[in-house]
Design a protein around this motif. Structure first.
Motif, PDB file in Angstrom:
ATOM      1  N   LYS C 145       0.678  -1.276   0.007  1.00 44.56           N
ATOM      2  CA  LYS C 145      -0.080   0.106  -0.102  1.00 44.56           C
ATOM      3  C   LYS C 145       0.830   1.272  -0.111  1.00 44.56           C
ATOM      4  CE  LYS C 145      -4.489  -1.437   1.781  1.00 44.56           C
ATOM      5  NZ  LYS C 145      -4.409  -3.044   1.979  1.00 44.56           N
ATOM      6  N   LEU C 146       2.075   1.208   0.815  1.00 41.96           N
ATOM      7  CA  LEU C 146       2.854   2.168   0.735  1.00 41.96           C
ATOM      8  C   LEU C 146       3.531   2.427  -0.781  1.00 41.96           C
ATOM      9  CD1 LEU C 146       4.249   4.346   2.504  1.00 41.96           C
ATOM     10  CD2 LEU C 146       5.985   2.929   3.160  1.00 41.96           C
ATOM     11  N   HIS C 147       3.814   1.572  -1.251  1.00 38.16           N
ATOM     12  CA  HIS C 147       4.171   1.552  -2.653  1.00 38.16           C
ATOM     13  C   HIS C 147       3.311   2.219  -3.544  1.00 38.16           C
ATOM     14  CE1 HIS C 147       7.423  -2.063  -2.639  1.00 38.16           C
ATOM     15  NE2 HIS C 147       7.687  -1.026  -1.840  1.00 38.16           N
ATOM     16  N   ASP C 148       2.054   1.778  -3.398  1.00 42.55           N
ATOM     17  CA  ASP C 148       0.948   2.626  -4.284  1.00 42.55           C
ATOM     18  C   ASP C 148       1.231   4.112  -3.897  1.00 42.55           C
ATOM     19  OD1 ASP C 148      -1.265  -0.115  -3.951  1.00 42.55           O
ATOM     20  OD2 ASP C 148       0.193   0.233  -5.341  1.00 42.55           O
ATOM     21  N   LYS C 149       1.296   4.234  -2.786  1.00 38.65           N
ATOM     22  CA  LYS C 149       1.001   5.771  -2.366  1.00 38.65           C
ATOM     23  C   LYS C 149       2.331   6.468  -2.784  1.00 38.65           C
ATOM     24  CE  LYS C 149       0.240   8.406   1.930  1.00 38.65           C
ATOM     25  NZ  LYS C 149       0.476   8.300   3.404  1.00 38.65           N
ATOM     26  N   ILE C 150       3.430   5.774  -2.733  1.00 42.69           N
ATOM     27  CA  ILE C 150       4.591   6.474  -3.373  1.00 42.69           C
ATOM     28  C   ILE C 150       4.615   6.634  -4.922  1.00 42.69           C
ATOM     29  CG2 ILE C 150       7.109   6.308  -3.834  1.00 42.69           C
ATOM     30  CD1 ILE C 150       7.231   4.681  -1.072  1.00 42.69           C
ATOM     31  N   GLN C 151       4.029   5.610  -5.311  1.00 41.34           N
ATOM     32  CA  GLN C 151       3.726   5.723  -7.053  1.00 41.34           C
ATOM     33  C   GLN C 151       3.088   7.043  -7.122  1.00 41.34           C
ATOM     34  OE1 GLN C 151       5.032   3.292  -9.675  1.00 41.34           O
ATOM     35  NE2 GLN C 151       4.588   5.506 -10.458  1.00 41.34           N
ATOM     36  N   ASP C 152       1.920   7.349  -6.344  1.00 46.27           N
ATOM     37  CA  ASP C 152       1.199   8.447  -6.734  1.00 46.27           C
ATOM     38  C   ASP C 152       1.626   9.738  -6.014  1.00 46.27           C
ATOM     39  OD1 ASP C 152      -1.603   6.168  -6.276  1.00 46.27           O
ATOM     40  OD2 ASP C 152      -0.356   6.601  -8.097  1.00 46.27           O
ATOM     41  N   THR C 153       2.831   9.829  -5.444  1.00 44.08           N
ATOM     42  CA  THR C 153       3.209  10.990  -5.031  1.00 44.08           C
ATOM     43  C   THR C 153       3.615  12.012  -5.884  1.00 44.08           C
ATOM     44  OG1 THR C 153       4.484   9.466  -3.272  1.00 44.08           O
ATOM     45  CG2 THR C 153       4.754  11.909  -3.266  1.00 44.08           C
ATOM     46  N   LYS C 154       2.971  13.288  -5.670  1.00 47.96           N
ATOM     47  CA  LYS C 154       3.240  14.339  -6.727  1.00 47.96           C
ATOM     48  C   LYS C 154       4.448  15.164  -6.322  1.00 47.96           C
ATOM     49  CE  LYS C 154      -1.723  15.085  -7.536  1.00 47.96           C
ATOM     50  NZ  LYS C 154      -1.751  13.658  -7.709  1.00 47.96           N
ATOM     51  N   ILE C 155       4.926  15.632  -7.311  1.00 44.26           N
ATOM     52  CA  ILE C 155       6.287  16.633  -7.162  1.00 44.26           C
ATOM     53  C   ILE C 155       6.044  17.932  -7.543  1.00 44.26           C
ATOM     54  CG2 ILE C 155       8.463  16.604  -8.038  1.00 44.26           C
ATOM     55  CD1 ILE C 155       8.583  13.754  -8.686  1.00 44.26           C
ATOM     56  N   GLY C 156       7.029  18.743  -6.845  1.00 45.80           N
ATOM     57  CA  GLY C 156       6.695  20.180  -7.286  1.00 45.80           C
ATOM     58  C   GLY C 156       5.570  20.841  -7.115  1.00 45.80           C
ATOM     59  N   ALA C 157       5.187  21.608  -8.167  1.00 42.75           N
ATOM     60  CA  ALA C 157       3.886  22.367  -8.260  1.00 42.75           C
ATOM     61  C   ALA C 157       2.775  21.563  -7.907  1.00 42.75           C
ATOM     62  CB  ALA C 157       3.717  23.082  -9.697  1.00 42.75           C
ATOM     63  N   ASN C 158       2.761  20.424  -8.351  1.00 41.34           N
ATOM     64  CA  ASN C 158       1.643  19.487  -8.012  1.00 41.34           C
ATOM     65  C   ASN C 158       1.296  19.347  -6.507  1.00 41.34           C
ATOM     66  OD1 ASN C 158       1.084  19.491 -10.715  1.00 41.34           O
ATOM     67  ND2 ASN C 158       1.364  17.257 -11.137  1.00 41.34           N
ATOM     68  N   ARG C 159       2.450  18.988  -5.997  1.00 39.00           N
ATOM     69  CA  ARG C 159       2.683  18.575  -4.345  1.00 39.00           C
ATOM     70  C   ARG C 159       2.433  19.814  -3.739  1.00 39.00           C
ATOM     71  NH1 ARG C 159       2.297  15.220  -1.055  1.00 39.00           N
ATOM     72  NH2 ARG C 159       3.369  15.542   1.019  1.00 39.00           N
ATOM     73  N   ARG C 160       2.875  20.845  -4.118  1.00 40.36           N
ATOM     74  CA  ARG C 160       2.288  22.192  -3.408  1.00 40.36           C
ATOM     75  C   ARG C 160       0.943  22.296  -3.408  1.00 40.36           C
ATOM     76  NH1 ARG C 160       7.598  23.749  -5.332  1.00 40.36           N
ATOM     77  NH2 ARG C 160       6.890  24.364  -7.413  1.00 40.36           N
TER      78      ARG C 160
END
Lengths: 454, 234, 184
Positions: C145-160
């Motif tokens: 489940k954590l792998h799925d969460k990591i796969q879907d992590t946003k970066i940069g502007a999306n993350r903000r």
């Protein structure tokens, strides 16, 4: 650029002379020239005085066997003083138990020394049974099952000791072997109790439920495989030159040291004293089993390692004898005022139930329902007084001291955990040796921090 | 232990070891007991002192102890307050001034030879005024295969017991733990500091007046208080 | 962090996110943080039967500086809490925390003075894994489940953007006490 009488402006804005970072201003900013090779000009360096180097190993450390903090004063590679800092896993289990009933205490007690849950439970239940005066009324089958589970637990605990000891000293294959073998034992635990660890299986009065129908056969089938695999593990490390180089004459603690420090278990037996509570003060019918008390005389880590390997073999012998002794019968005491009410079995819906018992209390007898209810929620009362029971756990003498005030809750429960006492030997074993020898010494004591800190 | 303290004890009864009084039959402290047994007042009595002959090897050990104490210039009645025998275990209640001499004899006398001390631990009896804190020592004799218990009682405000680390070094950490959890000061201990709790922890957690310290567990629409504050009937 | 932080939101960023997520989850290195009984099950997960190496995670890094994942396995006592925080702080970003077992998720059966009632009092937790102790298979479920969460992590502007959204939701979220409804 001369390094004499150059000044720089420090953060506070005042100027200071700095012999080692002469600087000058440029159009881009201040430029510092850091020069080296000027140790001779460092004033006031003390000659020949050694600073004490205190190194902290842990509590988070891959080699310290759990959350143990070792505070070492070292002189080069030699340890001049070693102290153990504990308490990082203190859970207040003993105080917690004062607010729960006697049977609920089993679930707490089982999590103290989490590698030997059966031993914790047996010590606690034996103490309660002694206080109740029902030690002779425990059914024989329950005692045999207790012995069997304890010896299987001894095997799994020694396997973890070898596995983690090996891993800490760099023998990673020992880790893999140890945990592979341990899975065989955990499969048996899961089959019998429902859980791999911390099962709260042994209750005051007997055991929580009987072996499943094919349980005996499955255990019998596992034993030869276990024996063969244990031999493989032993072959890996016994007479292995590297292993012997790391463990022979390391962590030396002779008999006088052990007696002074109150050490019991494999460490004491490695000095040559054949002290084993299963022989000297038998409990649960241990006097009827044939097994040897393994001792060595080398007082070192290698001796303790050999003792653990041979003790596993002896435990297998005891398990075989226990299987032969199993006769059909109850596994809980007959006295309905103390016996845990239900004998669970897997029902047709996959849930654990005891259909006959439920039928009786729900449909047939109101008094039975009330009795069940009172027994489970309130619990039985243990007469006022204090009792101490000591058993031989894989680490040493595990003692349970209970004080009852006549009520349904313990007044005070204290566990004399072997790891707590044995860990005091770290200083005696490792002062004067190298840092890597401390790891070996601690691994040979095999402390389990859950028991140390409770 | 007089009638003034414990009105539940009838007149003329010999001094009992009463550690408290139980009110009500089912432990409900908040008035929720509708069983009718809520008015019950019952003294909690610990096992009574034993009188000679004790039976079994207890007599042998007690004789040895008395002789040894006598030889050391200490009459046994002064060192030993009482002897309790319960469930085949013997407990010597020793006065703290004579504890060190007592345990030295336990270790050294050939007839006793209790080589192994299994540690100290404390018990807090707030109901036993003047003797609230007990330190309990267990000893094992490997040579004679026997066990004894030694108990020392001190009052709350004056909880000082001589340390036996000089005789049994194994009690080092055990005494630290007893200090940590009960506040019993062991006089003569090389380094009496906290061992389980953080070094700056206030209070002594395993005393009866120290709360369990849990937090209420939140559920949707309700909380369950921690174990020492729950409504309970046992 | 790097160039990817300054990418504008768009197809390029989402592709980079997918790639970065895939790379990060593929070799998540746990820090050795076994405390109590759950640590034994974690070690068993590293053993041959359950084999955490199939996820590339068999290297339990002793040094938190080299670890991505802190599996808090076991009960966290009051004395150990500052150590947990220190180890967490020493881990470089990106880092994740799995609270393994009920003791680290919520204090477990030990609701008392000595145990921190949930390691989320100390470090932010990504996955809570109940169990006492959870079987190694349950640990793997949590890791996946954590792998799925990591796969879907946003970066940069999306993350903000995402962080701002989550914060807004969290500030107005009701406590468990105020929630209504059935057990789930």
């Amino acid at each position: 650029m001369s390094t004499d009488n150059v000044t720089f402006t420090n953060a506070a804005g005042s100027e200071e002379a700095d012999d080692y970072a002469g600087s000058y201003d440029t159009t881009e900013g201040r430029v510092y020239n850091v020069s080296g090779g000027d140790w001779g000009t460092i004033a006031g360096a003390p000659d020949g005085e050694h600073d004490r180097i205190v190194v902290n190993m842990g509590p988070q450390h891959p080699s310290t066997h759990g959350v143990l903090r070792l505070i070492l004063e070292i002189d080069g590679e030699t340890v001049t003083e070693a102290r153990a800092g504990i308490g990082y896993l203190h859970t207040g289990i003993e105080k917690n138990m004062e607010f729960r009933s006697w049977v609920q205490g089993v679930t707490f007690v089982t999590r103290m020394d989490y590698l030997t849950p059966m031993f914790n439970e047996v010590a606690y239940c034996l103490a309660i049974e002694k206080a109740l005066g029902i030690t002779d009324q425990i059914p024989e089958r329950a005692s045999v099952i207790r012995v069997m589970m304890m010896e299987l637990n001894r095997i799994s605990s020694h396997l973890v000791a070898l596995a983690t000891g090996g891993m800490e000293l760099g023998a990673l294959t020992a880790m893999e072997f140890g945990f592979r073998e341990r899975e065989l034992v955990l499969d048996i635990f899961e089959m019998v109790t429902g859980l791999r660890m911390n099962s709260a299986y042994i209750r005051p009065g007997g055991v929580a439920q009987d072996l499943p129908a094919d349980g005996e056969q499955k255990i019998r089938d596992t034993l030869p495989l276990l024996r063969k695999r244990l031999k493989d593990t032993a072959d890996l490390l016994v007479d292995n030159a590297i292993w012997m180089g790391r463990t022979v004459d390391i962590g030396y603690l002779d008999l006088a040291g052990c007696m002074a420090l109150g050490i019991t278990g494999p460490v004491l037996r490695s000095t040559g004293l054949p002290h084993d509570l299963r022989k000297s003060q038998p409990y649960c019918g241990y006097e009827n089993y044939e097994f040897d008390v393994i001792t060595k005389t080398s007082c070192d880590v290698y001796g303790r390692f050999l003792i653990r390997i041979e003790e596993m073999e002896q435990s297998l012998r005891i398990v075989e004898q226990a299987l032969d002794k199993l006769k059909p019968g109850p596994v809980m005491i007959e006295d309905k005022k103390i016996a845990w009410p239900a004998q669970l079995s897997i029902g047709s819906d996959g849930q654990g139930n005891s259909p006959e018992h439920i039928k009786e209390i729900m449909s047939e007898s109101m008094e039975a329902l009330i009795h069940h209810f009172k027994l489970v929620t309130e619990g039985f009362r243990v007469p006022a007084g204090q009792v101490y029971v000591g058993i031989e756990s894989p680490k040493g003498e595990l003692g349970c001291h209970i004080v009852s005030s006549g009520g349904t809750r313990p007044y005070r429960v204290h566990f004399r955990d072997p790891s707590f006492t044995n860990l005091q030997a770290v200083a005696a074993m490792s002062e004067g040796s190298m840092i890597s020898d401390i790891i070996a010494a601690v691994a040979s004591i095999d402390p389990v921090m859950g028991g140390v800190d409770r | 232990m007089t009638d003034a303290h414990h009105p539940a004890v009838p007149q003329g009864v010999e001094e009992l070891d009463i550690i408290g009084v139980r009110h009500g039959a089912f432990g409900a402290a908040d008035g929720g007991d509708t069983s009718g047994f809520g008015g019950l007042v019952d003294p909690i009595v610990m096992p009574a002192p034993a009188i000679r002959p004790f039976g079994g090897w207890f007599d042998e050990v007690s004789d040895e102890l008395e002789l040894a104490l006598q030889a050391g210039g200490l009459p046994a009645t002064e060192a030993i307050e009482k002897v309790v025998i319960y469930k085949d275990e013997i407990t010597y209640h020793v006065r703290r001034e004579h504890l060190l001499a007592f345990v030295t004899m336990l270790r050294d006398e050939p007839g006793l030879r209790f080589e192994m001390c299994l540690g100290v631990n404390g018990v807090h009896y707030p109901g036993e005024t003047g003797r609230e804190l007990h330190a309990v020592y267990h000893f094992l004799s490997i040579t004679h295969n026997r066990r004894v218990r030694v108990e020392v009682s001190v009052a709350d405000g004056d909880a000082v017991i001589p340390s036996i680390v000089a005789v049994y070094p194994t009690c080092d950490w055990h005494e630290r733990e007893t200090w940590d959890f009960f506040g019993i000061v062991f006089d003569g201990h090389p380094a009496l500091t906290r061992i389980m709790m953080p070094d700056d922890w206030p209070g002594h957690p395993q005393r009866k007046d120290y709360p369990l310290g849990g937090i209420p567990v939140e559920f949707k629409g309700g909380t369950i208080p921690p174990a020492d504050q729950r409504r309970s009937y046992n | 962090m790097g160039l990817e932080e300054s990418l504008p939101s768009g197809v390029l960023l989402t592709t980079v996110e997918k790639f970065a997520g895939y790379a990060r989850k593929g070799s998540l290195w746990p820090a050795t943080f076994g405390l109590a009984c759950c640590a034994i099950e974690m070690m068993a997960a590293g053993g041959p039967r359950f084999d955490i190496a199939r996820y590339g995670m068999e290297v339990f890094r002793a040094s938190p500086r080299q670890a991505d994942l802190m599996i808090v396995a076991g009960r966290v006592s009051q004395k150990m809490a500052p150590v947990v925080r220190q180890i967490y702080d020493q881990m470089p970003n990106p880092k994740w925390v799995i609270a393994m077992g009920v003791c680290s998720s919520s204090g477990g059966m030990f609701n008392n003075y000595a145990i921190v009632q949930g390691v989320d009092h100390i470090v932010p937790v990504d996955i809570y894994l109940p169990g006492c102790p959870p079987r190694p298979e349950m640990l793997f479920d949590a890791i996946l489940k954590l792998h799925d969460k990591i796969q879907d992590t946003k970066i940069g502007a999306n993350r903000r953007e995402e962080v701002a959204e989550l914060e807004a939701v969290a500030l107005t979220a009701p406590t468990t006490l105020e929630l209504k409804g059935l057990m789930r």
